[in-house]
Design a protein around this motif. Structure first.
Motif, short mmCIF file in Angstrom:
data_model
loop_
_atom_site.label_atom_id
_atom_site.label_comp_id
_atom_site.label_asym_id
_atom_site.label_seq_id
_atom_site.Cartn_x
_atom_site.Cartn_y
_atom_site.Cartn_z
N ASP A 112 -0.79 -4.92 8.76
CA ASP A 112 -0.27 -4.03 7.70
C ASP A 112 1.00 -3.30 8.14
O ASP A 112 1.01 -2.06 8.23
CB ASP A 112 -1.34 -3.00 7.29
CG ASP A 112 -2.51 -3.63 6.54
OD1 ASP A 112 -2.43 -4.83 6.19
OD2 ASP A 112 -3.49 -2.91 6.27
N ASP A 119 -4.13 12.95 3.79
CA ASP A 119 -3.34 11.76 3.42
C ASP A 119 -4.24 10.77 2.70
O ASP A 119 -5.47 10.94 2.68
CB ASP A 119 -2.66 11.11 4.65
CG ASP A 119 -3.64 10.71 5.74
OD1 ASP A 119 -4.80 10.37 5.42
OD2 ASP A 119 -3.27 10.73 6.93
N GLY A 173 -10.43 5.55 2.66
CA GLY A 173 -8.98 5.32 2.56
C GLY A 173 -8.18 6.59 2.47
O GLY A 173 -7.04 6.59 1.96
N CYS A 174 -8.76 7.70 2.92
CA CYS A 174 -8.02 8.97 2.91
C CYS A 174 -8.51 9.82 4.06
O CYS A 174 -9.47 9.47 4.75
CB CYS A 174 -8.22 9.70 1.57
SG CYS A 174 -9.86 10.38 1.31
N ARG A 175 -7.83 10.94 4.29
CA ARG A 175 -8.33 11.92 5.26
C ARG A 175 -8.61 13.22 4.54
O ARG A 175 -7.78 13.68 3.74
CB ARG A 175 -7.30 12.14 6.39
CG ARG A 175 -7.18 10.97 7.33
CD ARG A 175 -6.36 11.28 8.59
NE ARG A 175 -6.48 10.18 9.54
CZ ARG A 175 -5.65 9.14 9.60
NH1 ARG A 175 -4.61 9.07 8.77
NH2 ARG A 175 -5.84 8.18 10.47
N GLU A 232 0.85 -1.19 0.00
CA GLU A 232 0.00 0.00 0.00
C GLU A 232 0.88 1.24 0.00
O GLU A 232 1.85 1.31 0.76
CB GLU A 232 -0.88 -0.01 1.25
CG GLU A 232 -1.72 -1.27 1.35
CD GLU A 232 -2.64 -1.31 2.54
OE1 GLU A 232 -3.75 -1.82 2.39
OE2 GLU A 232 -2.24 -0.83 3.62
N ARG A 260 1.31 11.67 2.49
CA ARG A 260 0.75 12.59 3.50
C ARG A 260 1.15 14.02 3.16
O ARG A 260 2.33 14.31 2.98
CB ARG A 260 1.32 12.27 4.88
CG ARG A 260 1.01 10.87 5.38
CD ARG A 260 1.70 10.65 6.72
NE ARG A 260 1.76 9.23 7.02
CZ ARG A 260 0.81 8.58 7.70
NH1 ARG A 260 -0.23 9.22 8.15
NH2 ARG A 260 0.93 7.28 7.93
N GLY A 306 -1.43 7.62 11.91
CA GLY A 306 -0.27 6.80 12.26
C GLY A 306 1.02 7.59 12.40
O GLY A 306 1.86 7.27 13.25
P1 TYD Z 1 -2.21 5.89 8.68
O1 TYD Z 1 -2.27 7.20 9.37
O2 TYD Z 1 -0.86 5.31 8.45
O3 TYD Z 1 -3.01 4.80 9.45
P2 TYD Z 1 -4.32 4.90 10.36
O4 TYD Z 1 -5.39 5.51 9.50
O5 TYD Z 1 -4.59 3.47 10.69
O6 TYD Z 1 -3.98 5.74 11.54
O7 TYD Z 1 -2.98 5.99 7.28
C1 TYD Z 1 -2.72 7.01 6.36
C2 TYD Z 1 -3.86 7.10 5.38
O8 TYD Z 1 -3.92 5.92 4.57
C3 TYD Z 1 -5.23 7.20 6.04
O9 TYD Z 1 -6.04 8.08 5.26
C4 TYD Z 1 -5.82 5.81 5.97
C5 TYD Z 1 -5.13 5.20 4.77
N1 TYD Z 1 -4.82 3.78 4.96
C6 TYD Z 1 -5.79 2.83 4.67
O10 TYD Z 1 -6.91 3.19 4.24
N2 TYD Z 1 -5.50 1.49 4.84
C7 TYD Z 1 -4.29 1.10 5.28
O11 TYD Z 1 -4.07 -0.15 5.43
C8 TYD Z 1 -3.28 2.07 5.57
C9 TYD Z 1 -1.92 1.67 6.06
C10 TYD Z 1 -3.60 3.39 5.38
#
Ligand code: TYD
Ligand code: ATP
Length: 237
Positions: free
Chosen positions: A129, A175, A197-199, A90, A94, A100
């Motif tokens: 992961d 991110d 899958g994003c912020r 993956e 950011r 994370g």
């Molecule tokens: P991250 O801040 O590393 O992890 P978490 O959201 O668990 O605190 O994630 C960064 C960005 O990537 C965030 O928008 C979520 C996305 N992400 C996923 O959707 N799936 C994943 O397995 C990972 C590692 C990240």
């Protein structure tokens, strides 16, 4: 095109074969997971909202010259995609510190990251992961150096296209995570791009409008996904 047997049911989507060996149907379900599947809930309308959101983004990326698996939206919750041989790595970019990175390095949430960072994670739920790097990916055969370079370059191209798109809706792309696969030897963007899958933060108030609402129990999860979609021009059914 005929939808055939289920090949795989993930945490949020199901994958079906079709009568064309090169094509799959992705079905976006209402199931929502966080913390490696530790917390699971069904959120009404999420499948439709994410499928519609993802179709809109994939078409924008394709138009910008980024190769994607997306063919067309088939229904509210289904899309037709190219069948990829997925690369189990993956890619995370950011623009602003959150999640994370804040936990791992203790940097302040909201700090602008210049230049944006690029991280790799192994797609392996059982191992939670873990973060990896190019050397590990090459040694263990998850991806070749050439594939990794292409994935990195495409992930940053996506950043330019999407930062601008979200900016128009007064949103900050904090991110995001991308997954790639191989189609007839070519690296192609797969999986999905949605607020799962994003912020995404409101540019003025910094209100969280993504999956962190679910992770942090803030409520209004799907309403927030629809709000960001509407701000960038997505039309929901
Ligand atoms: P991250 O801040 O590393 O992890 P978490 O959201 O668990 O605190 O994630 C960064 C960005 O990537 C965030 O928008 C979520 C996305 N992400 C996923 O959707 N799936 C994943 O397995 C990972 C590692 C990240
Ligand atoms: P995660 O939530 O960690 O991404 P998951 O397997 O539970 O993992 P889902 O989104 O529920 O994720 O399932 C979709 C699965 O389909 C993922 O394993 C993803 O890698 C895979 N996939 C996405 N696009 C394609 C494609 N074009 N060809 C083949 N597989 C794909």
């Amino acid at each position: 095109m005929e939808k055939r047997h289920e090949l795989y049911a993930g945490k949020a989507k199901s994958v079906h074969a079709t009568d064309d060996p090169d094509l799959l149907v992705l079905t976006f379900r209402d199931d929502t997971s966080a913390f490696d599947g530790e917390r699971m809930e069904s959120l009404a309308r999420k499948g439709m909202v994410n499928n519609t959101f993802n179709a809109y983004i994939m078409e924008k990326l394709q138009a910008a010259g980024i190769p994607t698996h997306f063919e067309k939206r088939l229904s509210g919750t289904e899309s037709l995609v190219k069948k990829l041989e997925m690369i189990p790595v993956e890619c995370v970019v950011r623009n602003i510190a959150a999640g994370g990175l804040v936990k791992r390095l203790g940097v302040e949430e909201g700090k602008a990251l210049s230049p944006p960072t690029f991280e790799l994670f192994l797609k392996d739920d059982a191992k939670h992961d873990p973060m990896i790097n190019e050397s590990l990916a090459e040694t263990f055969g998850w991806a070749t150096p050439g594939q990794l370079a292409e994935m990195k370059s495409l992930t940053f191209q996506v950043n330019e296209v999407l930062k601008a798109l979200f900016e128009e809706g007064d949103l900050l792309l904090v991110d995001y995570k991308l997954e790639f696969g191989l189609f007839k030897g070519q690296i192609v963007l797969g999986d999905e791009f949605s607020p799962d899958g994003c912020r995404l933060w409101d540019a003025k108030t910094r209100e969280k409008l993504d999956k962190d609402r679910f992770r942090q129990g803030l409520g209004g999860v799907i309403e927030a996904y629809e709000e960001v979609g509407r701000r960038i021009g997505v039309r929901f059914d």
